[in-house]
Design a protein around this motif. Structure first.
Motif, PDB file in Angstrom:
ATOM      1  N   MET A   1       0.651  -1.229   0.371  1.00  0.00           N
ATOM      2  CA  MET A   1      -0.266   0.466  -0.252  1.00  0.00           C
ATOM      3  C   MET A   1       1.086   1.104  -0.068  1.00  0.00           C
ATOM      4  N   THR A   2       0.536   2.062  -0.808  1.00  0.00           N
ATOM      5  CA  THR A   2       1.269   3.552  -0.504  1.00  0.00           C
ATOM      6  C   THR A   2       0.622   4.521   0.403  1.00  0.00           C
ATOM      7  N   LEU A   3       1.866   4.632   0.945  1.00  0.00           N
ATOM      8  CA  LEU A   3       1.709   5.933   1.634  1.00  0.00           C
ATOM      9  C   LEU A   3       1.260   6.778   1.247  1.00  0.00           C
ATOM     10  N   PRO A   4       1.362   8.047   1.802  1.00  0.00           N
ATOM     11  CA  PRO A   4       0.969   9.313   1.281  1.00  0.00           C
ATOM     12  C   PRO A   4       2.766  10.182   1.857  1.00  0.00           C
ATOM     13  N   SER A   5       2.698  11.681   1.549  1.00  0.00           N
ATOM     14  CA  SER A   5       3.890  12.260   1.767  1.00  0.00           C
ATOM     15  C   SER A   5       3.407  13.662   2.081  1.00  0.00           C
ATOM     16  N   LEU A   6       3.715  13.592   2.777  1.00  0.00           N
ATOM     17  CA  LEU A   6       3.293  15.127   4.478  1.00  0.00           C
ATOM     18  C   LEU A   6       4.712  16.027   4.510  1.00  0.00           C
ATOM     19  N   PHE A   7       3.751  17.651   5.043  1.00  0.00           N
ATOM     20  CA  PHE A   7       4.343  18.414   5.165  1.00  0.00           C
ATOM     21  C   PHE A   7       3.362  19.211   6.137  1.00  0.00           C
ATOM     22  N   VAL A   8       3.725  18.816   7.559  1.00  0.00           N
ATOM     23  CA  VAL A   8       3.114  19.093   8.576  1.00  0.00           C
ATOM     24  C   VAL A   8       3.950  20.618   9.631  1.00  0.00           C
ATOM     25  N   PRO A   9       3.174  21.400  10.400  1.00  0.00           N
ATOM     26  CA  PRO A   9       3.610  22.274  11.267  1.00  0.00           C
ATOM     27  C   PRO A   9       4.329  21.646  12.024  1.00  0.00           C
ATOM     28  N   HIS A  10       5.415  22.580  12.480  1.00  0.00           N
ATOM     29  CA  HIS A  10       5.906  21.418  14.097  1.00  0.00           C
ATOM     30  C   HIS A  10       6.416  22.975  14.860  1.00  0.00           C
TER      31      HIS A  10
END
Length: 266
Positions: A1-10
Motif C-alpha cells: 500500500m502506498t503511503l502519502p507524503s506529508l508537510f506538517v507544522p512543528h
C-alpha cells in the motif's frame, strides 16, 4: 500500500510541552497538537519507519543521519528548564537512510552520511505528539543549504519509491515563519499568503503545481511570510515525493497571528 507524503507544522520550540506537570498546552496550540496526534491513525496503514526532513538541518549536500538521534538536540532557547530534558527515544532507521541515499545517488544527487547529530526539535517535538510511544523507527535527512526549490522537489521525487516500502515521508517546518512579525495585525497578510500557497500546492495539474511552488517567491507576501526559506523547503520534498498525487490542505489554523497550514500528497 502506498503511503502519502506529508508537510506538517512543528510548532514553536517545545510549545506542546510547556507544563512541567504534563498538562495540555496553551489553548492556541491545541488544534495543531490534535492534528499531529491524529497523523498516524489517518494513514492507510501504520508505517514501518519514517523519513523526516526538518527545517532545522541544512548541509552543503543532502546528508542522511545513520544514528538513533540521541542525545536530542534542544535547539531552542528561553524556555522552561524541564523542556531541555524532554525525551523521544525512538530507534533510528539506518536501513531507510541507506535506501534513501541509494535512491538519491541514482538520481545524481551527492549524499553524505553522519551518525552523531541529535534529532533537532523539528523532529522530536512533533514526533512526541504524533508517535508518543516512540515505537516507529526514524531516519532524518538534511536540507541542502542552497534551499533551491526545484532541487528539493527533485529530491522528493527520487525518494518517492519509499512510499511503497512502508516509509512515511514527512517534511517538518512551518508554512508561515517570520519570527519578527506576530500578533493579530499580521493575520490579514498571513491569510493572503496562505491562500496563495494553498492554491499552488493543491493545483490539480501536477506540472502546474510544481511550477507554481517552485516560483513561491512570486506569491503575495512570500518574503514577508518567509524572510528565510528553510521552514518552507520541507514542503518541496513532500510535494516531490507525492509525484502526481493531488495535494490537499488537511490542517489550517492561526497561531501567534500567523496562518499555518499542513499538506498531504496521496
Amino acid at each position: 500500500m502506498t503511503l502519502p507524503s506529508l508537510f506538517v507544522p512543528h510548532g514553536g520550540g517545545p510549545c506542546f510541552f510547556m507544563d512541567p506537570a504534563g498538562g495540555p498546552p496553551d489553548a492556541m496550540w491545541r488544534p495543531m497538537q490534535a492534528y499531529l496526534a491524529g497523523l498516524i491513525a489517518s494513514l492507510p496503514e501504520r508505517p514501518r519507519a519514517i523519513l523526516l526532513v526538518s527545517g532545522h538541518w541544512e548541509e552543503d549536500d543532502i546528508t542522511m543521519h545513520f544514528g538513533n538521534g540521541q542525545p536530542l538536540m534542544y535547539d531552542y532557547s528561553g524556555f522552561p528548564a524541564h523542556t531541555y530534558h524532554l525525551q523521544w527515544p525512538a530507534p533510528g532507521a539506518p536501513d531507510v537512510a541507506r535506501r534513501a541515499g541509494e535512491l538519491l545517488a541514482a538520481s545524481g544527487f551527492p549524499v553524505r552520511e553522519e551518525s552523531v547529530r541529535g534529532w533537532d526539535h523539528g523532529v522530536f517535538i512533533p514526533m512526541m505528539v504524533a508517535v508518543p510511544g516512540a515505537d516507529i523507527p526514524l531516519a532524518q535527512m538534511s536540507l541542502r543549504k542552497d534551499l533551491d526549490p526545484a532541487a528539493h522537489i527533485a529530491i522528493g521525487r527520487a525518494l518517492a519509491p519509499l512510499r511503497d516500502e512502508g516509509v512515511l515521508i514527512i517534511g517538518s517546518g512551518m508554512s508561515f515563519h517570520n519570527l519578527r512579525a506576530r500578533g493579530p495585525q499580521v493575520t490579514p497578510v498571513a491569510d493572503q499568503w496562505d491562500a496563495a500557497l494553498t492554491a499552488a500546492v493543491t493545483d490539480p495539474d501536477p506540472a502546474a503545481r510544481t511550477e507554481r511552488v517552485i516560483r513561491w517567491e512570486e506569491l503575495p507576501h512570500a518574503r514577508f511570510a518567509h524572510p528565510e526559506a528553510e521552514h518552507l523547503l520541507p514542503l518541496m520534498v513532500a510535494l516531490g515525493a507525492g509525484g502526481d498525487d493531488p495535494g490537499v490542505c488537511d490542517y489550517r489554523d492561526h497561531v501567534l497571528g500567523w496562518t499555518v497550514s499542513g499538506y498531504r500528497f496521496g
